[in-house]
Write a protein that holds these residues in place. Structure first.
Motif, PDB file in Angstrom:
ATOM      1  N   LEU A   1       6.922   4.334  13.707  1.00  0.00           N
ATOM      2  CA  LEU A   1       6.502   2.936  13.679  1.00  0.00           C
ATOM      3  C   LEU A   1       5.010   2.813  13.351  1.00  0.00           C
ATOM      4  CD1 LEU A   1       8.434   1.711  16.838  1.00  0.00           C
ATOM      5  CD2 LEU A   1       9.042   1.317  14.447  1.00  0.00           C
ATOM      6  N   ALA A   2       4.224   3.761  13.838  1.00  0.00           N
ATOM      7  CA  ALA A   2       2.784   3.733  13.558  1.00  0.00           C
ATOM      8  C   ALA A   2       2.523   3.863  12.060  1.00  0.00           C
ATOM      9  CB  ALA A   2       2.081   4.864  14.312  1.00  0.00           C
ATOM     10  N   PHE A   3       3.263   4.745  11.403  1.00  0.00           N
ATOM     11  CA  PHE A   3       3.029   4.997   9.980  1.00  0.00           C
ATOM     12  C   PHE A   3       3.273   3.737   9.155  1.00  0.00           C
ATOM     13  CE2 PHE A   3       4.303   6.405   5.719  1.00  0.00           C
ATOM     14  CZ  PHE A   3       3.174   7.154   5.383  1.00  0.00           C
ATOM     15  N   ARG A   4       4.286   2.947   9.551  1.00  0.00           N
ATOM     16  CA  ARG A   4       4.603   1.740   8.797  1.00  0.00           C
ATOM     17  C   ARG A   4       3.387   0.835   8.672  1.00  0.00           C
ATOM     18  NH1 ARG A   4       9.389  -2.088  10.852  1.00  0.00           N
ATOM     19  NH2 ARG A   4       7.955  -2.476  12.564  1.00  0.00           N
ATOM     20  N   TRP A   5       2.653   0.629   9.778  1.00  0.00           N
ATOM     21  CA  TRP A   5       1.518  -0.289   9.757  1.00  0.00           C
ATOM     22  C   TRP A   5       0.240   0.363   9.254  1.00  0.00           C
ATOM     23  CZ3 TRP A   5       2.560  -5.025   9.485  1.00  0.00           C
ATOM     24  CH2 TRP A   5       3.678  -5.558  10.118  1.00  0.00           C
ATOM     25  N   MET A   6      -0.036   1.593   9.686  1.00  0.00           N
ATOM     26  CA  MET A   6      -1.284   2.240   9.269  1.00  0.00           C
ATOM     27  C   MET A   6      -1.279   2.506   7.759  1.00  0.00           C
ATOM     28  SD  MET A   6      -2.721   2.349  12.225  1.00  0.00           S
ATOM     29  CE  MET A   6      -4.044   3.515  12.451  1.00  0.00           C
ATOM     30  N   HIS A   7      -0.124   2.941   7.246  1.00  0.00           N
ATOM     31  CA  HIS A   7      -0.056   3.222   5.810  1.00  0.00           C
ATOM     32  C   HIS A   7      -0.131   1.935   4.999  1.00  0.00           C
ATOM     33  CE1 HIS A   7       2.089   4.867   2.070  1.00  0.00           C
ATOM     34  NE2 HIS A   7       0.893   5.399   2.103  1.00  0.00           N
ATOM     35  N   ARG A   8       0.474   0.855   5.500  1.00  0.00           N
ATOM     36  CA  ARG A   8       0.390  -0.435   4.810  1.00  0.00           C
ATOM     37  C   ARG A   8      -1.057  -0.894   4.718  1.00  0.00           C
ATOM     38  NH1 ARG A   8       4.268  -5.053   6.864  1.00  0.00           N
ATOM     39  NH2 ARG A   8       5.725  -3.839   5.609  1.00  0.00           N
ATOM     40  N   LEU A   9      -1.803  -0.762   5.813  1.00  0.00           N
ATOM     41  CA  LEU A   9      -3.219  -1.139   5.802  1.00  0.00           C
ATOM     42  C   LEU A   9      -3.999  -0.297   4.795  1.00  0.00           C
ATOM     43  CD1 LEU A   9      -3.842  -1.573   9.626  1.00  0.00           C
ATOM     44  CD2 LEU A   9      -4.098  -3.356   7.898  1.00  0.00           C
ATOM     45  N   TYR A  10      -3.696   0.998   4.766  1.00  0.00           N
ATOM     46  CA  TYR A  10      -4.398   1.892   3.846  1.00  0.00           C
ATOM     47  C   TYR A  10      -4.137   1.482   2.400  1.00  0.00           C
ATOM     48  CZ  TYR A  10      -5.605   6.144   1.308  1.00  0.00           C
ATOM     49  OH  TYR A  10      -6.131   7.043   0.412  1.00  0.00           O
ATOM     50  N   LYS A  11      -2.883   1.174   2.061  1.00  0.00           N
ATOM     51  CA  LYS A  11      -2.537   0.777   0.697  1.00  0.00           C
ATOM     52  C   LYS A  11      -3.185  -0.550   0.316  1.00  0.00           C
ATOM     53  CE  LYS A  11       1.936   1.006   1.015  1.00  0.00           C
ATOM     54  NZ  LYS A  11       3.371   0.937   0.591  1.00  0.00           N
ATOM     55  N   GLN A  12      -3.454  -1.399   1.315  1.00  0.00           N
ATOM     56  CA  GLN A  12      -4.093  -2.683   1.055  1.00  0.00           C
ATOM     57  C   GLN A  12      -5.606  -2.580   0.967  1.00  0.00           C
ATOM     58  OE1 GLN A  12      -2.601  -5.095   4.284  1.00  0.00           O
ATOM     59  NE2 GLN A  12      -0.643  -5.493   3.283  1.00  0.00           N
ATOM     60  N   GLY A  13      -6.141  -1.347   1.066  1.00  0.00           N
ATOM     61  CA  GLY A  13      -7.580  -1.155   0.925  1.00  0.00           C
ATOM     62  C   GLY A  13      -8.362  -1.386   2.197  1.00  0.00           C
ATOM     63  N   PHE A  14      -7.692  -1.249   3.342  1.00  0.00           N
ATOM     64  CA  PHE A  14      -8.360  -1.459   4.624  1.00  0.00           C
ATOM     65  C   PHE A  14      -9.507  -0.459   4.791  1.00  0.00           C
ATOM     66  CE2 PHE A  14      -8.534  -0.681   9.297  1.00  0.00           C
ATOM     67  CZ  PHE A  14      -8.897  -1.958   9.692  1.00  0.00           C
ATOM     68  N   ASP A  15     -10.666  -0.967   5.141  1.00  0.00           N
ATOM     69  CA  ASP A  15     -11.855  -0.117   5.313  1.00  0.00           C
ATOM     70  C   ASP A  15     -11.850   0.423   6.736  1.00  0.00           C
ATOM     71  OD1 ASP A  15     -14.219   1.181   4.933  1.00  0.00           O
ATOM     72  OD2 ASP A  15     -15.479  -0.603   5.128  1.00  0.00           O
TER      73      ASP A  15
END
Length: 490
Positions: free
Chosen positions: A270-284
């Motif tokens: 479940l963690a990967f779903r959100w952390m990876h989504r943020l990373y793909k969106q360019g989250f700093d």
């Protein structure tokens, strides 16, 4: 003699009464048309539980929630539709804009209204979206002096909390919530301060207070999950994970909080779903972001990404070199090697017995091992109840049935030296399709009957009376369950 009534030659026809998602959806629409929103909500909730992939059911539930004033819960369903069910249902963008406007979040309302018009310039709600944008043209008011004071107080309290000066943090946060009782962030940080200072009851009470006054508060739910994890309340952990897994927060801050919380309690899937989504969106991201994303990626089978994220972490924190999750290798004892051999087999009984051995091993205490094992097992629906029970501690529905079987195998295991062959036989019998109607609640009776049948198959002379004495049940009970086993195994 009088006329006798003739037996009708027509056979009775039994019409099954199937209550599926469509049935409850239609009931919900009737209630909605009558203006009974609460009843409509209950019917739509049942419809989405029965068919969670139907976007139309989810949309109607979201609209009813919005009419009931539950805008945050409505938004969660609308975001679920966009992210998981049907990204082309652009009307959801307009409904999100409306909900955010009602919540006073005007910037988000503008964003969604503009996105709706981008996709549907001539859509059904195009005029309404344009009118909404016209109302939202002006920026929000400037910060007042009082708001600036509050921000300064919150920043000081946050710094005290990070520096682990818990007594001072509690004093500062208690002053904030007394002066600003509706500032939920201060309440949630106060719960953390109580917990980390050792005042568990005050921490739990504060979380309950927030959720009572603001149901669905994401930070409070995440804090409750963290507390349950540290207190080893596995039932509460499972329940909260299920609740949080269904949330779809809009703000990046909330997505980060959710992902990091899942990672902290070991739910790396479940963690990967959100952390990876943020990373793909360019989250700093900061150091903790890269740390949790690396762990989540590694334990869900994305090792190249995990190594890339760890490199970014060590650029910020060089002292983390050597602490990579893949650097901690566990010694492979004979028991673990045996488990791995069972998982490589192609029989259901092998997989189930391997899971059983794992549940009784020291590795079962390591969440990362459970997740790694879950990746090794095939996607077989017959395994799902056992995986949920053994690896993730679920105890309701099919998992309760699997738990009864595991406890029955426990009884066999402690009473016999020929553990493997007998336990594998028990799993093969209990997981046979013909056994799905059995609850296996009486573990001792099932164990006695299974051992009796198994020993007979081995050519041994054994009596039901002997099995009754061995397992502490009556001979009549053994006889009854022997017949059950024979029916299942025939």
């Amino acid at each position: 003699m009088g006329k006798q009534l003739k037996r009708s030659s027509r056979k009775a026809v039994i019409v099954p009464f199937i209550q599926n998602g469509e049935y409850f959806f239609k009931k919900g629409m009737k209630a909605y048309d009558r203006g009974d929103l609460e009843k409509a909500r209950k019917y739509f909730e049942r419809a989405v539980r029965l068919d969670e992939r139907d976007a139309a059911f989810a949309l109607q539930l979201a609209l009813v929630l919005s009419e009931l004033g539950e805008y945050q819960f409505s938004n969660q369903w609308l975001l679920k539709i966009i992210h998981d069910l049907d990204e082309t249902m652009y009307d959801c963008l307009y409904f999100l804009a409306n909900n955010f406007a009602c919540l006073g979040l005007f910037r988000e309302a503008r964003q969604y209204a503009e996105r709706y018009l981008t996709h549907e310039p001539d859509g059904e709600f195009a005029d309404d979206a344009a009118d909404l944008l016209e109302l939202l043209r002006l920026d929000g008011p400037e910060w007042t002096e009082e708001q600036e004071d509050l921000m300064a107080l919150e920043e000081r309290a946050r710094r005290l909390l990070e520096e682990e000066r818990f007594a001072e943090a509690i004093e500062a946060l208690e002053a904030i919530v007394a002066r600003y009782p509706d500032v939920w962030a201060a309440h949630n940080n106060l719960a953390l301060a109580y917990f980390y200072s050792g005042d568990i009851e005050k921490a739990k009470q504060k979380v309950r207070e927030v959720l009572k006054r603001d149901p669905g508060n994401l930070h409070a739910l995440c804090n409750a999950l963290v507390f349950a994890h540290y207190l080893r309340d596995e039932e509460q952990v499972a329940a909260l994970c299920e609740t949080l897994a269904g949330l779809y927060p809009f703000f990046r801050e909330h997505q980060y909080k959710l992902g990091a919380t899942f990672a902290l309690v070991g739910r790396f899937d479940l963690a990967f779903r959100w952390m990876h989504r943020l990373y793909k969106q360019g989250f700093d991201g900061d150091g903790p972001f890269y740390y949790w994303l690396a762990c989540a990626a590694y334990y869900t089978g994305h090792e190249p990404l995990a190594r890339q994220m760890w490199e970014m972490l060590t650029t910020l924190h060089p002292e983390k070199r050597g602490e990579e999750p893949w650097a901690a290798t566990s010694a492979m004892d004979e028991g673990l090697i045996r488990m791995m051999a069972l998982f490589e087999g192609g029989e259901l009984a092998d997989w189930l017995y391997g899971l059983y051995l794992f549940s009784r091993s020291a590795q079962a205490e390591e969440t990362s091992m459970s997740l790694a094992l879950c990746r090794l097992l095939p996607a077989d629906p017959r395994l799902r109840p056992f995986i949920d029970y053994v690896l993730f501690g679920l105890t309701d529905g099919p998992s309760a049935w699997a738990g009864n079987i595991v406890r029955m195998v426990d009884v066999l295991s402690v009473n016999n030296e020929e553990k493997e062959a007998l336990c594998r036989f028990a799993f093969a019998m209990a997981a046979h399709p013909s056994a799905y109607g059995e609850s296996f609640a009486n573990g001792a009776a099932w164990a006695a009957a299974i051992e009796y049948i198994w020993r007979q198959q081995q050519g041994e002379k054994v009596t039901q009376k002997e099995m009754a004495a061995k397992y502490g049940v009556s001979a009549a009970t053994v006889g009854k369950y022997v017949q059950k086993v024979r029916r299942l195994w025939s």
